[in-house]
Design an enzyme around this catalytic site. Structure first.
Site, PDB file in Angstrom:
ATOM      1  N   ASP A   1      24.403  14.225  -1.291  1.00 58.37           N
ATOM      2  CA  ASP A   1      23.188  13.722  -1.916  1.00 58.37           C
ATOM      3  C   ASP A   1      23.476  13.205  -3.324  1.00 58.37           C
ATOM      4  O   ASP A   1      24.213  13.838  -4.085  1.00 58.37           O
ATOM      5  CB  ASP A   1      22.166  14.870  -1.979  1.00 58.37           C
ATOM      6  CG  ASP A   1      20.846  14.458  -2.581  1.00 58.37           C
ATOM      7  OD1 ASP A   1      20.167  13.608  -1.991  1.00 58.37           O
ATOM      8  OD2 ASP A   1      20.492  14.990  -3.659  1.00 58.37           O
TER       9      ASP A   1
ATOM     10  N   GLU B   1      25.604   9.323  -0.058  1.00 60.56           N
ATOM     11  CA  GLU B   1      24.411   8.556  -0.423  1.00 60.56           C
ATOM     12  C   GLU B   1      24.806   7.685  -1.610  1.00 60.56           C
ATOM     13  O   GLU B   1      24.633   8.047  -2.767  1.00 60.56           O
ATOM     14  CB  GLU B   1      23.247   9.474  -0.805  1.00 60.56           C
ATOM     15  CG  GLU B   1      21.957   8.676  -0.955  1.00 60.56           C
ATOM     16  CD  GLU B   1      20.902   9.305  -1.851  1.00 60.56           C
ATOM     17  OE1 GLU B   1      19.779   8.787  -1.889  1.00 60.56           O
ATOM     18  OE2 GLU B   1      21.194  10.307  -2.531  1.00 60.56           O
TER      19      GLU B   1
HETATM   20  C1  GLC Z   1      18.311  11.828  -2.729  1.00 59.06           C
HETATM   21  C2  GLC Z   1      17.424  12.235  -1.590  1.00 59.06           C
HETATM   22  C3  GLC Z   1      16.001  12.219  -2.060  1.00 59.06           C
HETATM   23  C4  GLC Z   1      15.869  13.197  -3.193  1.00 59.06           C
HETATM   24  C5  GLC Z   1      16.876  12.905  -4.304  1.00 59.06           C
HETATM   25  C6  GLC Z   1      16.971  14.038  -5.282  1.00 59.06           C
HETATM   26  O1  GLC Z   1      18.060  10.523  -3.145  1.00 59.06           O
HETATM   27  O2  GLC Z   1      17.640  11.409  -0.486  1.00 59.06           O
HETATM   28  O3  GLC Z   1      15.109  12.528  -1.033  1.00 59.06           O
HETATM   29  O4  GLC Z   1      14.568  13.162  -3.717  1.00 59.06           O
HETATM   30  O5  GLC Z   1      18.168  12.718  -3.791  1.00 59.06           O
HETATM   31  O6  GLC Z   1      17.628  15.133  -4.702  1.00 59.06           O
END
Ligand code: GLC
Ligand code: CA
Length: 566
Positions: free
Chosen positions: A228, A288
């Site tokens: 993440d 991500e």
């Molecule tokens: C990432 C997740 C999102 C979350 C953010 C903070 O972007 O996909 O849903 O709010 O991280 O953890």
């Protein structure tokens, strides 16, 4: 003869690997399991509720394992289901090595893992590396005094003056990224909500503790992580102000360029080390990664392919219009990045692809078209639950109904992410069969026809198109391993390409326009002089088993996929 050879190769290479290293190839091309796999993202709150509290849970997911198997997915990525105050619906983790009671228990997880494994489905967990919950014991200790053992596990700094934060960094979720804590008279840093304090990755103790989390889950049978917010792990030690851009963002804050608090080079050191742990466990790391171009994407694969195996490419979440030239450009760019491409249409943070690409007239056909695109490219697709039935967004219409905090702060410009997180639509019974209680988010009225049970009965449904595509992907060597060759590159309406593997190839033709189109191919320069293709999938009603490649007629938004041989 060939098979004997391959088996021998596997045996020998298996023996020569160090004891812990288990990165075994699954084909003669040396591909790893994740290169042949299709991943499926599950938002546990919204997939299936087993106990009637309106919130999905692990037992619920487990009860749908046969569905996932018959759909044809190979790995499921569970978004966070760890103990959490749920400020960011699980992305605020209070304990990395447990399951939140609202989702079940570790025993439920173990059963889920076992049931998945029996069906050949792997489990990928979400690893929230950048920050913890403000209720994590690490932060509670850190916050307790300036001399606390874990004070340096987070980013504490003095303000610039009375009431002034240390610098101008803005939170992604609105307001300053710094919150003052009166108890110790310092500010702490949070790229996201103030309940999500950033870990200090410059501290080796943080790195050790977090790496151990991955080992703990590997031992429990997990085969990888989706990392993440990996762009935001490190911040400039000098804490320089970010350059301010003209205008305000949707939260009313000044726009700025995140030069000093995202994508710092140190992140690559952490990723290389985390990869070593993953390799010892035959596991995959998915990132991500919000890269702005191919050069940034390349960095995440690592100079020696020693960082993320699967940095997500979000181009299909950003193109947002059916533009063959634009897709051609982006596919070619990702294909040339040197790593294995990863394709994503939507996820829990993005408006569903059904809405983004739909034109409100041909939405069903367009959903099949987009499925045919990202499931036939060279690379690994990551699906989002509900995409396979054509789920739409169900956005809140009143501020007081919004659950996602950014939707309350940013209303009405930013309505939050509730709309793309609504319950999976299983059948036409109340609440789409997701819960016997009151669902945490409402299902849209369209669930009466847009649901798994109804679509299973309709051979031409979006769901059955996905099933056909997924089955094809698994059987067809050209779709699994073939290269990508763009065709008819000047066509502004039809996106076409060939996937070539040795003596076989698959021709993919996608009409991205609302008009019928006639196309013609000469595949001899690509080494395939054959005049006809054997149809594998067509959404054109009059489609036949064999089609002429020099003359193909496509209805608006139609798909043609056919096999050609030498
Ligand atoms: C990432 C997740 C999102 C979350 C953010 C903070 O972007 O996909 O849903 O709010 O991280 O953890
Ligand atoms: Ca439940």
């Amino acid at each position: 003869m060939f098979h004997k050879f391959a088996a021998l190769f596997l045996l020998v290479s298996g023996l020569s690997l160090p004891l812990h290293s288990q990165t075994r190839p699954v084909d003669s091309e040396g591909h790893q399991w994740w290169q042949h796999a299709v991943f499926y993202e599950i938002y546990p709150r919204s997939f299936m509720d087993s106990n009637g509290d309106g919130i999905g849970d692990l037992v619920g997911i487990d009860s749908k394992m046969d569905y996932l198997k018959s759909l044809g997915v190979d790995a499921i990525w569970l978004t966070p289901c760890y103990p959490s105050p749920q400020v960011d619906f699980g992305y605020d983790v209070a304990d990395y090595e447990n399951i939140d009671p609202m989702y079940g228990t570790l025993a439920d997880f173990d059963r889920l893992e076992k049931d998945a494994k029996q069906r050949g489905i792997r489990i990928i967990m979400d690893f929230v590396m950048n920050h913890t919950s403000s209720e994590h014991p690490w932060f509670l200790d850190s916050q307790s005094s300036r001399t606390a053992a874990k004070r340096d596990w987070y980013m504490w700094h003095d303000g610039k003056g009375p009431g002034l934060p240390p610098n101008n960094w803005i939170s992604e979720f609105g307001g300053s990224a710094w919150t003052f804590d009166a108890k110790t008279g310092q500010f702490y840093y949070h790229y996201f909500y103030l309940q999500q304090p950033d870990l200090n990755w410059h501290n080796p103790a943080v790195k050790d503790a977090m790496f151990d989390v991955t080992r703990w889950w590997y031992k429990r049978g997990v085969t990888g992580f989706r990392l993440d917010a990996v762009d935001t792990l490190f911040e400039d030690p000098q804490m320089r102000d970010n350059p301010v851009l003209p205008g305000l963002n949707k939260y009313g804050d000044p726009k700025e360029e995140n030069v000093y608090n995202t994508k710092l080079p140190e992140v690559h050191v952490v990723l290389r080390d985390l990869r070593k742990v993953a390799d010892e466990n035959n596991a995959v790391l998915i990132g991500e990664t919000w890269t702005k171009d191919v050069s940034e994407l390349k960095q995440y694969y690592g100079d020696h392919s020693d960082e993320l195996q699967m940095p997500m490419d979000f181009m299909f979440t950003k193109v947002d219009k059916l533009s063959p030239p634009e897709f051609r450009r982006q596919i070619a760019a990702v294909d040339s990045a040197g790593g294995w491409p990863v394709f994503v249409l939507s996820n829990h943070d993005i408006v569903r692809s059904y809405v983004r690409y739909g034109d409100k007239q041909h939405d069903q056909a367009i959903a099949k078209l987009m499925a045919s695109l990202y499931l036939t490219l060279r690379g690994t697709p990551i699906m989002y639950y509900g995409e396979e039935i054509g789920m739409e967004n169900n956005d809140p219409t009143r501020k007081e109904d919004v659950k996602d905090p950014i939707g309350r702060v940013g209303w009405p410009q930013e309505k939050g992410r509730d709309g793309e997180r609504t319950p999976m639509q299983w059948d036409d019974s109340p609440n789409a069969g997701f819960t016997r209680g009151v669902p945490w988010l409402p299902v849209p009225p369209s669930y009466k026809t847009v649901n798994v049970a109804a679509e299973l009965k309709d051979p031409s449904s979006i769901l059955n198109t996905y099933k056909t595509l997924l089955a094809l992907r698994h059987q067809n060597r050209a779709l699994l391993d073939g290269d990508y060759v763009a065709l008819n590159e000047n066509d502004a309406n039809v996106l076409s390409y060939l996937r070539r593997y040795k003596n076989e190839a698959v021709l993919v033709v996608l009409n991205m326009s609302a008009q019928p189109q006639d196309v013609s191919f000469d595949l001899s320069p690509q080494g395939f002089p054959a005049k006809s293709a054997h149809t594998l999938l067509t959404t054109t009603a009059t489609g036949s088993k064999e089609s002429s490649v020099s003359h193909l007629s496509l209805e608006p938004f139609a798909v043609y996929i056919g096999a050609v041989s030498k």
